[in-house]
Design an enzyme around this catalytic site. Structure first.
Site, short mmCIF file in Angstrom:
data_model
loop_
_atom_site.label_atom_id
_atom_site.label_comp_id
_atom_site.label_asym_id
_atom_site.label_seq_id
_atom_site.Cartn_x
_atom_site.Cartn_y
_atom_site.Cartn_z
N ASN A 1 0.97 -36.96 -11.34
CA ASN A 1 1.37 -36.76 -12.74
C ASN A 1 2.89 -36.70 -12.85
O ASN A 1 3.48 -37.28 -13.77
CB ASN A 1 0.73 -35.50 -13.31
CG ASN A 1 -0.69 -35.73 -13.77
OD1 ASN A 1 -0.92 -36.30 -14.83
ND2 ASN A 1 -1.66 -35.33 -12.95
N HIS B 1 -5.54 -29.89 -17.49
CA HIS B 1 -6.70 -29.41 -16.74
C HIS B 1 -7.74 -30.53 -16.68
O HIS B 1 -8.07 -31.13 -17.70
CB HIS B 1 -7.30 -28.17 -17.42
CG HIS B 1 -8.48 -27.65 -16.68
ND1 HIS B 1 -8.35 -26.98 -15.48
CD2 HIS B 1 -9.80 -27.72 -16.93
CE1 HIS B 1 -9.56 -26.66 -15.03
NE2 HIS B 1 -10.46 -27.09 -15.89
N THR C 1 -1.65 -19.99 -22.40
CA THR C 1 -1.67 -18.59 -22.85
C THR C 1 -2.18 -17.76 -21.67
O THR C 1 -2.39 -18.28 -20.57
CB THR C 1 -2.62 -18.42 -24.05
OG1 THR C 1 -3.94 -18.77 -23.63
CG2 THR C 1 -2.20 -19.28 -25.23
C1 GAR Z 1 -4.42 -33.07 -11.72
O1 GAR Z 1 -5.59 -33.84 -11.75
C2 GAR Z 1 -4.53 -31.90 -12.66
O2 GAR Z 1 -5.41 -32.12 -13.73
C3 GAR Z 1 -5.05 -30.83 -11.76
O3 GAR Z 1 -4.42 -31.03 -10.53
C4 GAR Z 1 -4.23 -32.42 -10.35
C5 GAR Z 1 -2.84 -32.62 -9.80
O4 GAR Z 1 -2.68 -33.94 -9.38
N1 GAR Z 1 -4.75 -29.53 -12.29
C6 GAR Z 1 -5.55 -28.49 -12.16
O5 GAR Z 1 -6.60 -28.52 -11.58
C7 GAR Z 1 -5.03 -27.22 -12.81
N2 GAR Z 1 -6.11 -26.32 -13.11
P1 GAR Z 1 -1.25 -34.51 -9.06
O6 GAR Z 1 -0.57 -33.52 -8.10
O7 GAR Z 1 -1.53 -35.81 -8.37
O8 GAR Z 1 -0.51 -34.67 -10.35
#
Ligand code: GAR
Length: 215
Positions: free
Chosen positions: A18, A113, A145
């Site tokens: 991301n 999320h 939050t």
């Molecule tokens: C993403 O898919 C995000 O939605 C998730 O971690 C991943 C990070 O991927 N976030 C969570 O689970 C937070 N609760 P990345 O490091 O490749 O961006």
């Protein structure tokens, strides 16, 4: 706040796909934010290398070096505040934030999320969606939050769950969608179109009852 002035701090714990999507959008002139710093709580997070490669400043602290959650969060905020961020972007930052941290940046923290919230807060979301036989799954950007994965929603990326798909493949598909919807939410914030007020999401001056859905 004008376009070029939205300074963002991006917080990661892992691979940072991301983060890479944000970097690529900014580079392409499609997202007018200044990624002032990338912070990680894990020194070996690959996302830190992505940031360095892009010439972005990085910072890393480990919670084991602090007495409790809030003292760690205060140290993180002291690091971030050196850059005076307007926006905090949690991009796979796998730590629960203290109420102190949430209040310190109230209305200015975004999280993504990997589920169609309010479904499946917490971990293991892709397998849980498969186990439930859901026909659709996705990812949701929301303001942070005190409630874990429970803040007001902004935008959701949604896809149909293909028959027989594995949790790993579903995760890849959801992440590809995340790379579209998360920069979109940040763009709205930077443009002054997206705000958090009275515990709600406001987009273009209207209170959102449901997140914008991108299929
Ligand atoms: C993403 O898919 C995000 O939605 C998730 O971690 C991943 C990070 O991927 N976030 C969570 O689970 C937070 N609760 P990345 O490091 O490749 O961006």
């Amino acid at each position: 706040m004008s376009l070029a002035q939205c300074k963002a701090a991006i917080l990661i714990s892992g691979s940072g796909t991301n983060l890479q999507a944000f970097i690529d959008r900014v580079r392409a002139g499609q997202l007018a934010i200044d990624i002032a710093v990338v912070f990680s709580n894990k020194p070996d997070a690959f996302g830190l290398q992505r940031a360095k490669q892009a010439g972005i400043e990085t910072s890393c602290l480990q919670h084991g070096d602090y007495a409790d959650r809030e003292s760690f969060d205060r140290a993180v905020a002291a690091e971030l505040d050196r850059y005076a961020p307007d926006l905090i972007i949690l991009a796979g930052f796998m730590r629960i934030l203290s109420p102190w941290f949430v209040r310190h940046y109230e209305g200015r923290i975004l999280n993504i999320h990997p589920a169609l919230l309010p479904l499946y807060p917490g971990l293991n979301t892709h397998q849980r969606a498969l186990d439930a036989g859901d026909t659709h799954h996705g990812s949701t950007v929301h303001f942070v939050t005190d409630e874990l994965d429970g803040g007001p929603r902004i935008v959701a990326g949604r896809l149909a769950v293909a028959n027989g798909i594995s949790a790993a493949q579903l995760q890849d598909n959801v992440q590809a969608l995340e790379h579209q919807v998360y920069p979109q939410a940040a763009a709205w914030f930077a443009e002054g179109r997206l705000r958090y007020r009275d515990g709600q999401t406001w987009l273009d001056g209207k209170q959102l009852q449901e997140p914008v859905v991108i299929d």
